[in-house]
Design a protein around this motif. Sequence first.
Motif, PDB file in Angstrom:
ATOM      1  N   GLY A 251       0.825  -1.315  -0.018  1.00  0.00           N
ATOM      2  CA  GLY A 251       0.107  -0.003  -0.110  1.00  0.00           C
ATOM      3  C   GLY A 251       0.748   1.304  -0.051  1.00  0.00           C
ATOM      4  O   GLY A 251       2.046   1.355  -0.431  1.00  0.00           O
ATOM      5  N   GLN A 252       0.425   2.371   0.629  1.00  0.00           N
ATOM      6  CA  GLN A 252       1.033   3.653   0.687  1.00  0.00           C
ATOM      7  C   GLN A 252       2.112   3.420   1.628  1.00  0.00           C
ATOM      8  O   GLN A 252       2.285   2.794   2.601  1.00  0.00           O
ATOM      9  N   PRO A 253       3.517   4.193   1.178  1.00  0.00           N
ATOM     10  CA  PRO A 253       4.682   4.061   1.985  1.00  0.00           C
ATOM     11  C   PRO A 253       4.294   4.793   3.386  1.00  0.00           C
ATOM     12  O   PRO A 253       3.578   5.727   3.416  1.00  0.00           O
ATOM     13  N   VAL A 254       5.037   4.358   4.483  1.00  0.00           N
ATOM     14  CA  VAL A 254       4.976   4.764   5.597  1.00  0.00           C
ATOM     15  C   VAL A 254       6.515   5.319   6.070  1.00  0.00           C
ATOM     16  O   VAL A 254       7.377   4.888   5.391  1.00  0.00           O
ATOM     17  N   ALA A 255       6.501   6.050   7.213  1.00  0.00           N
ATOM     18  CA  ALA A 255       7.804   6.398   7.527  1.00  0.00           C
ATOM     19  C   ALA A 255       8.874   5.352   7.871  1.00  0.00           C
ATOM     20  O   ALA A 255       9.938   5.343   7.696  1.00  0.00           O
ATOM     21  N   ASP A 256       8.315   4.240   8.526  1.00  0.00           N
ATOM     22  CA  ASP A 256       9.097   3.119   8.832  1.00  0.00           C
ATOM     23  C   ASP A 256      10.013   2.500   7.573  1.00  0.00           C
ATOM     24  O   ASP A 256      11.058   2.055   7.871  1.00  0.00           O
ATOM     25  N   ASP A 257       9.004   2.493   6.368  1.00  0.00           N
ATOM     26  CA  ASP A 257       9.872   2.144   5.104  1.00  0.00           C
ATOM     27  C   ASP A 257      11.087   3.184   4.884  1.00  0.00           C
ATOM     28  O   ASP A 257      12.064   2.435   3.993  1.00  0.00           O
ATOM     29  N   PHE A 258      11.261   4.112   5.650  1.00  0.00           N
ATOM     30  CA  PHE A 258      12.410   4.996   4.867  1.00  0.00           C
ATOM     31  C   PHE A 258      13.396   5.028   6.340  1.00  0.00           C
ATOM     32  O   PHE A 258      14.511   5.928   6.331  1.00  0.00           O
ATOM     33  N   ASP A 259      13.045   4.590   7.437  1.00  0.00           N
ATOM     34  CA  ASP A 259      14.006   4.584   8.477  1.00  0.00           C
ATOM     35  C   ASP A 259      15.118   3.755   8.295  1.00  0.00           C
ATOM     36  O   ASP A 259      15.057   2.913   7.709  1.00  0.00           O
ATOM     37  N   ALA A 260      16.276   4.148   9.070  1.00  0.00           N
ATOM     38  CA  ALA A 260      17.487   3.569   9.040  1.00  0.00           C
ATOM     39  C   ALA A 260      17.318   2.187   9.825  1.00  0.00           C
ATOM     40  O   ALA A 260      16.854   2.158  10.879  1.00  0.00           O
ATOM     41  N   THR A 261      18.029   1.174   9.161  1.00  0.00           N
ATOM     42  CA  THR A 261      17.709  -0.206   9.655  1.00  0.00           C
ATOM     43  C   THR A 261      19.118  -0.645  10.609  1.00  0.00           C
ATOM     44  O   THR A 261      20.053   0.179  10.570  1.00  0.00           O
ATOM     45  N   GLY A 262      18.822  -1.529  11.566  1.00  0.00           N
ATOM     46  CA  GLY A 262      19.964  -1.914  12.274  1.00  0.00           C
ATOM     47  C   GLY A 262      21.086  -2.449  11.567  1.00  0.00           C
ATOM     48  O   GLY A 262      22.255  -2.190  11.821  1.00  0.00           O
ATOM     49  N   THR A 263      20.952  -3.139  10.474  1.00  0.00           N
ATOM     50  CA  THR A 263      21.891  -3.692   9.569  1.00  0.00           C
ATOM     51  C   THR A 263      21.674  -3.411   8.144  1.00  0.00           C
ATOM     52  O   THR A 263      20.813  -3.934   7.790  1.00  0.00           O
ATOM     53  N   GLU A 264      22.665  -2.407   7.616  1.00  0.00           N
ATOM     54  CA  GLU A 264      22.532  -2.298   6.389  1.00  0.00           C
ATOM     55  C   GLU A 264      23.295  -3.277   5.547  1.00  0.00           C
ATOM     56  O   GLU A 264      24.274  -3.623   5.926  1.00  0.00           O
ATOM     57  N   LEU A 265      22.690  -3.719   4.445  1.00  0.00           N
ATOM     58  CA  LEU A 265      23.743  -4.745   3.487  1.00  0.00           C
ATOM     59  C   LEU A 265      24.832  -4.099   2.981  1.00  0.00           C
ATOM     60  O   LEU A 265      24.745  -2.993   2.626  1.00  0.00           O
ATOM     61  N   ARG A 266      26.042  -4.761   2.945  1.00  0.00           N
ATOM     62  CA  ARG A 266      27.157  -4.192   2.232  1.00  0.00           C
ATOM     63  C   ARG A 266      27.703  -5.395   1.196  1.00  0.00           C
ATOM     64  O   ARG A 266      28.106  -6.329   1.814  1.00  0.00           O
ATOM     65  N   LEU A 267      27.136  -5.459   0.033  1.00  0.00           N
ATOM     66  CA  LEU A 267      27.488  -6.587  -0.983  1.00  0.00           C
ATOM     67  C   LEU A 267      28.569  -6.010  -1.705  1.00  0.00           C
ATOM     68  O   LEU A 267      28.717  -4.897  -2.241  1.00  0.00           O
ATOM     69  N   THR A 268      29.271  -7.143  -2.414  1.00  0.00           N
ATOM     70  CA  THR A 268      30.288  -7.008  -3.020  1.00  0.00           C
ATOM     71  C   THR A 268      29.567  -6.903  -4.788  1.00  0.00           C
ATOM     72  O   THR A 268      28.431  -7.124  -4.469  1.00  0.00           O
ATOM     73  N   ARG A 269      30.061  -6.526  -5.606  1.00  0.00           N
ATOM     74  CA  ARG A 269      29.606  -6.595  -6.916  1.00  0.00           C
ATOM     75  C   ARG A 269      28.972  -7.831  -7.285  1.00  0.00           C
ATOM     76  O   ARG A 269      28.034  -8.041  -8.109  1.00  0.00           O
ATOM     77  N   ASP A 270      29.923  -8.978  -7.148  1.00  0.00           N
ATOM     78  CA  ASP A 270      29.295 -10.286  -7.490  1.00  0.00           C
ATOM     79  C   ASP A 270      28.367 -10.762  -6.555  1.00  0.00           C
ATOM     80  O   ASP A 270      27.062 -11.483  -7.204  1.00  0.00           O
ATOM     81  N   GLU A 271      28.095 -10.335  -5.177  1.00  0.00           N
ATOM     82  CA  GLU A 271      26.945 -10.738  -4.691  1.00  0.00           C
ATOM     83  C   GLU A 271      25.613  -9.868  -4.929  1.00  0.00           C
ATOM     84  O   GLU A 271      24.714 -10.376  -4.921  1.00  0.00           O
ATOM     85  N   LEU A 272      25.796  -8.630  -5.396  1.00  0.00           N
ATOM     86  CA  LEU A 272      24.782  -7.820  -5.826  1.00  0.00           C
ATOM     87  C   LEU A 272      24.048  -8.462  -7.166  1.00  0.00           C
ATOM     88  O   LEU A 272      22.799  -8.641  -7.192  1.00  0.00           O
ATOM     89  N   ARG A 273      24.893  -8.958  -8.074  1.00  0.00           N
ATOM     90  CA  ARG A 273      24.521  -9.493  -9.524  1.00  0.00           C
ATOM     91  C   ARG A 273      23.812 -10.652  -9.065  1.00  0.00           C
ATOM     92  O   ARG A 273      22.697 -11.060  -9.769  1.00  0.00           O
ATOM     93  N   THR A 274      24.319 -11.622  -8.090  1.00  0.00           N
ATOM     94  CA  THR A 274      23.702 -12.731  -7.575  1.00  0.00           C
ATOM     95  C   THR A 274      22.518 -12.618  -7.013  1.00  0.00           C
ATOM     96  O   THR A 274      21.429 -13.420  -7.427  1.00  0.00           O
ATOM     97  N   ALA A 275      22.212 -11.707  -6.236  1.00  0.00           N
ATOM     98  CA  ALA A 275      20.870 -11.312  -5.547  1.00  0.00           C
ATOM     99  C   ALA A 275      20.054 -10.834  -6.669  1.00  0.00           C
ATOM    100  O   ALA A 275      18.874 -11.316  -6.342  1.00  0.00           O
ATOM    101  N   ALA A 276      20.277  -9.995  -7.218  1.00  0.00           N
ATOM    102  CA  ALA A 276      19.462  -9.256  -8.238  1.00  0.00           C
ATOM    103  C   ALA A 276      19.274 -10.157  -9.619  1.00  0.00           C
ATOM    104  O   ALA A 276      18.274 -10.029 -10.088  1.00  0.00           O
ATOM    105  N   GLY A 277      20.201 -11.012  -9.784  1.00  0.00           N
ATOM    106  CA  GLY A 277      19.809 -11.862 -11.008  1.00  0.00           C
ATOM    107  C   GLY A 277      19.983 -10.963 -11.957  1.00  0.00           C
ATOM    108  O   GLY A 277      19.251 -11.222 -13.120  1.00  0.00           O
ATOM    109  N   VAL A 278      21.015 -10.086 -12.391  1.00  0.00           N
ATOM    110  CA  VAL A 278      21.221  -9.192 -13.490  1.00  0.00           C
ATOM    111  C   VAL A 278      22.487  -9.720 -14.181  1.00  0.00           C
ATOM    112  O   VAL A 278      23.319  -9.792 -13.293  1.00  0.00           O
TER     113      VAL A 278
END
Length: 228
Positions: A108-135
């Motif tokens: 539905g409509q985005p709320v503030a929690d959707d833009f809040d800072a998360t406790g653990t941000e992902l830090r992916l390598t380029r290969d990890e990003l490609r694998t996760a996104a499938g691109v």
Amino acid sequence: MARPEPSGGSSGIGAVLQLLQAEFADVTISKIRFLEAEGLVTPARTASGYRKFSAADVDRLRYVLTAQRDQYLPLKVIKEHLGAIDRGLQPAAAGPPVAPTSLPQTPGQPVADDFDATGTELRLTRDELRTAAGVPAGLLDELEGHGLVVAVGNHYGGDAIVIAKVAAELAAYGLEPRHLRAFRTAADREVGLIEQVTGPRRTEQTAELAALTVRLHTALVRSRLPRP
């Protein structure tokens, strides 16, 4: 039966030993101290120098001991796995941790929690990003070339997965990364508008304003589409 957990915010090494011996009968205080010396766990220390293990420390020890017992992994490899987990990757039943292939979606409509800072941000390598996104690498090159996906240092955040996936889906309709620069420009303008109110640092208002601007953007696009 549920396994016991540390009581309160932290536990001494003796209490941690009792917790772990329920699953790993051969673990000893010397073993826990050795794993600490090898940098696999870093418990806090009291002013008197006593170790205090958090629940996260105990989970980390469980991961190490399980990997040794079930997968016969050397400590060097386990330490690499822990480093990946620290970057937000998910432990796998076998093999190294992996990046999530999907992230929580906003219903539905985005709320503030959707833009809040998360406790653990992902830090992916380029290969990890490609694998996760499938691109393919070519699409990711184009997205980076047009400023749609940006690495911070040598790593990419979790939003890069969503951007790459959506870009791949839009490509099926003939929209290439060069056509998507308008979205980046619009996002930059919306962020600039938010910063006019909150300043360049994140405040309590930042997430709420972000949700409101995206809701407005969605409504404006919807209002301009041809009626069925």
